[in-house]
Design a protein around this motif. Structure first.
Motif, mmCIF file in Angstrom:
data_model
loop_
_atom_site.group_PDB
_atom_site.id
_atom_site.type_symbol
_atom_site.label_atom_id
_atom_site.label_comp_id
_atom_site.label_asym_id
_atom_site.label_seq_id
_atom_site.Cartn_x
_atom_site.Cartn_y
_atom_site.Cartn_z
ATOM 1 N N UNK A 29 52.679 41.324 41.736
ATOM 2 C CA UNK A 29 52.052 40.375 40.796
ATOM 3 C C UNK A 29 50.886 39.602 41.399
ATOM 4 N N UNK A 30 50.923 39.393 42.735
ATOM 5 C CA UNK A 30 49.865 38.610 43.366
ATOM 6 C C UNK A 30 48.682 39.453 43.804
ATOM 7 N N UNK A 31 48.726 40.722 43.562
ATOM 8 C CA UNK A 31 47.682 41.613 44.044
ATOM 9 C C UNK A 31 46.348 41.214 43.439
ATOM 10 N N UNK A 32 45.414 40.845 44.268
ATOM 11 C CA UNK A 32 44.153 40.292 43.784
ATOM 12 C C UNK A 32 43.003 40.828 44.632
ATOM 13 N N UNK A 56 36.467 43.176 43.922
ATOM 14 C CA UNK A 56 35.934 44.310 43.164
ATOM 15 C C UNK A 56 34.974 45.097 44.037
#
Lengths: 441, 228
Positions: free
Chosen positions: B76-79, B82
């Motif tokens: 869920x924290x994968x950020x 780009x």
């Protein structure tokens, strides 16, 4: 209330007594007795300025002296204080907040405090034994390093921006400083600190509909340690409006099961046209625990149509952006009672006041009241309250309906059973009974 | 039937008869303007509803697909930052003021172009996905997404706007640079799903704005439906 004393032996002047007035004036660069500003005609304002300046200067000095002698220690630690540059075997006396400290805490000229607790915070001074010359002074502040802070970020004004607020789960008893950083992708953004409330900062959105998450890191630091926490979130995930405002609930005239509820969008929500809110209404009579819920996708009002007659209701509303985020907290609760019909011909005052204040009270007819009027069902209960008007009314009724009735009828009315035509009397009796019952409740 | 000479009951009956006659003849009067506005308003509402439906579907689909990709993509924290190559996927990100100031045409066109391209990319996912069930779900989602594209086109035409030329906009480079390795391919998939999700959130807001701007549906009397 600390005395202003010569702390470091460097001869800082003080303004507390006249003997140092020369020094004081030296600081200002004038000789004593000559007022700055030069106008002999108006010495008083100049004197005030001079005194004020002196106070400020001394206050600043005093503070700077004190700041340099503050000692922070953890709760439960062992503290050793040295008496400045004195030798270990010098004869000294320590005081804590002006009170002498027992020799048992001394190791030579060192003060030993074991397992310090919060009550031991204060000013510690060391005096040379015989001359009572102050050799060293410090402020001891006992506290704890910070625990992991609690951080919360929320957007109650989407799409304008969001705010973050924080606090420590338990106090440290010493000053803390907070540093917050907001990183978005590769860019660091500045979170502007709010003046009020403290421990809060806000960020304006420059762009909307971002795929990259925000990462907010809060670091809290004090003299004994530091700690930090982080939050990572999408722009949409933290949207939570404030509760609806100005919730009003009113009864609907001539409708005993309806309540009209109206409210307004929270004032912090900047653009309800483009970012409409939907609402959740909950209501229950005070006497029950189960809430009833209604979700409303449009408009800021609703009519409850299934209220229990005569019961006081408690009503709350919550708001949410139509598409994103979470529900707001519940609004302030409002109370309302549906409209109730005013019973006619009330004979007790209590009933009259209860029904005229219909919106606030739950109407209960007092059990001892008997409705004693001409249509009373059980007139024998009203013996004490019967009046002649009632008797005249009844007798005129009977004479109207059955002028041909003889004494037999009258005998029945007054308690006997004469030769009656059952159907007529029974029919009338029934009707009377029915009418009476309607009014009874 | 109209009695002018002061008999009130006769007078009102006459007027009533006239009104009845007028109402009964009304269905014969073409109500084109009303129908068009009714059409656009309904289309916008349907498109809005479709974006909400798709957003809901995507949540389950994305969860399953990211699990298939495995860690760290399903954390869920994968950020991740780009990467340049991810710029091919159309981004919903836009300046606040710019977004506010978009004309209806520009707003609709942006949505149309974005979903057309996203649909292409999503179809590219189809062949490589793991289980048959996942492929089936992806296929279903693609059909729904196609429905959205068609729906947006419908709104544009009902409002009289021309469709943007070609579904891809700037044409995809032939043999679009395939990911050099497995990890980067997965990153591409991750960003595709993220952009899709963001676009669906944005579209809900876009169509909310459009709903307000298009005049509310005019209620026309449709008495012929009632057999009068």
């Amino acid at each position: 209330m600390a005395k202003l004393t010569d702390l470091s032996g460097e001869g800082w002047p003080v303004a507390s007594s006249q003997k140092n007035s020369t020094d004081f004036d030296e600081k200002l660069g004038t000789s004593p007795g000559v007022w700055t500003g030069g106008e002999m005609a108006n010495p008083v304002p100049s004197a005030c300025c001079v005194v004020l300046a002196a106070v400020v200067v001394v206050y600043a000095q005093r503070h700077s002296q004190q700041d340099s002698h503050i000692q922070y220690e953890r709760v439960g630690a062992d503290v050793t204080m040295k008496c400045g540059s004195m030798d270990w075997d010098a004869a000294v006396t320590w005081t804590a907040n002006g009170t002498d400290i027992d020799d048992s805490h001394l190791n030579g000229s060192y003060l030993i405090l074991k397992n310090v607790d919060l009550t031991q915070s204060g000013q510690y001074s060391c005096y040379e034994g015989s001359s009572w010359h102050l050799k060293y002074q410090t402020y001891l502040r006992v506290g704890t390093p910070p625990k992991e802070p609690v951080l919360m970020c929320r957007s109650n004004n989407y799409p304008k921006g969001f705010y973050c607020s924080w606090h420590l789960p338990s106090p440290t008893y010493i000053p803390n400083s907070f540093n917050i950083s907001v990183i978005h992708g590769t860019r660091e953004m500045v979170c502007e600190k709010d003046i009020f409330p403290k421990n809060r900062c806000h960020i304006r959105y420059l762009q909307l509909f971002l795929t990259v998450k925000y990462k907010v890191t809060l670091t809290v630091t004090n003299a004994l340690g530091k700690n930090s926490t982080s939050l990572t979130f999408d722009e949409f995930a933290i949207v939570k409006p404030d509760p609806p405002e100005s919730v009003v609930a009113k009864p609907v005239p001539n409708n005993p099961r309806r309540l009209e509820v109206a409210w307004q969008n929270p004032s912090s929500w900047p653009d309800p046209e483009s970012f409409p809110l939907k609402f959740f209404l909950r209501y229950r009579p005070l006497i029950l625990d189960q809430w009833q819920h209604v979700e409303l996708l449009d408009g800021t009002s609703h009519t409850i149509t299934d209220a229990y007659a005569g019961k006081e209701y408690i009503i709350q509303v919550a708001a949410k952006d139509n598409d994103i985020g979470t529900w707001s907290d519940w609004s302030v609760a409002v109370h309302a009672t549906p409209w109730t019909e005013e019973p006619k011909h009330l004979t007790t005052e209590a009933q009259v006041t209860e029904t005229t204040s219909a919106s606030t009270s739950y109407f209960v007819p007092p059990p001892t009241t008997k409705i004693c009027d001409w249509w009373a069902v059980r007139p024998w209960q009203c013996v004490g309250q019967l009046d002649w008007s009632w008797l005249l009314m009844v007798s005129s009724l009977f004479s109207e309906y059955a002028p041909s009735w003889g004494h037999e009828r009258w005998g029945w009315v007054l308690g006997g059973h004469g030769g009656l035509r059952g159907s007529d009397v029974v029919g009338k009796g029934d009707t009377k009974q029915a009418v009476g019952e309607e009014h009874w409740v | 039937m109209l009695n002018v000479a002061g008999e009130p009951p006769g007078d009102s009956w006459g007027i009533f008869a006239f009104l009845c006659a007028a109402l009964c003849n009304l269905p014969a009067v073409p109500a084109l303007n009303g129908t068009e506005e009714l059409g656009a308003g309904q289309s916008i509402q349907k498109t809005y509803d479709l974006t909400r439906y798709l957003e809901h579907q995507l949540r389950t689909l994305a969860g399953t697909y990211l699990n298939y990709l495995g860690p760290p993509f399903n954390e869920p924290d994968f950020n991740p930052p780009r990467l340049a190559r991810a710029e091919q996927v159309p981004s919903a990100t836009v300046d606040l003021d710019l977004w506010r100031g978009l004309t209806d045409n520009a707003r609709l066109a942006a949505n149309y172009r974005a979903y057309s391209r996203l649909l292409c990319y999503l179809r590219g996912l189809d062949g490589q996905a793991g289980t048959a069930e996942l492929r089936h779900r992806l296929g279903h989602f693609c059909s729904s997404l196609q429905g959205l594209v068609v729906s947006i086109a419908g709104v544009m035409s009902s409002l009289g706007y021309p469709l943007p030329a070609g579904p891809a906009g700037p044409p995809l480079p032939p043999g679009a640079p395939a990911a050099p390795n497995d990890f980067l391919k997965k990153m591409d998939d991750f960003w595709l799903l993220k952009e899709l999700q963001t676009w669906l959130w944005r579209s809900a807001k876009d169509f909310n704005r459009l709903k307000k701007k298009v005049p509310p549906a005019v209620v026309t009397l449709r008495l012929e439906a009632r057999g009068f």
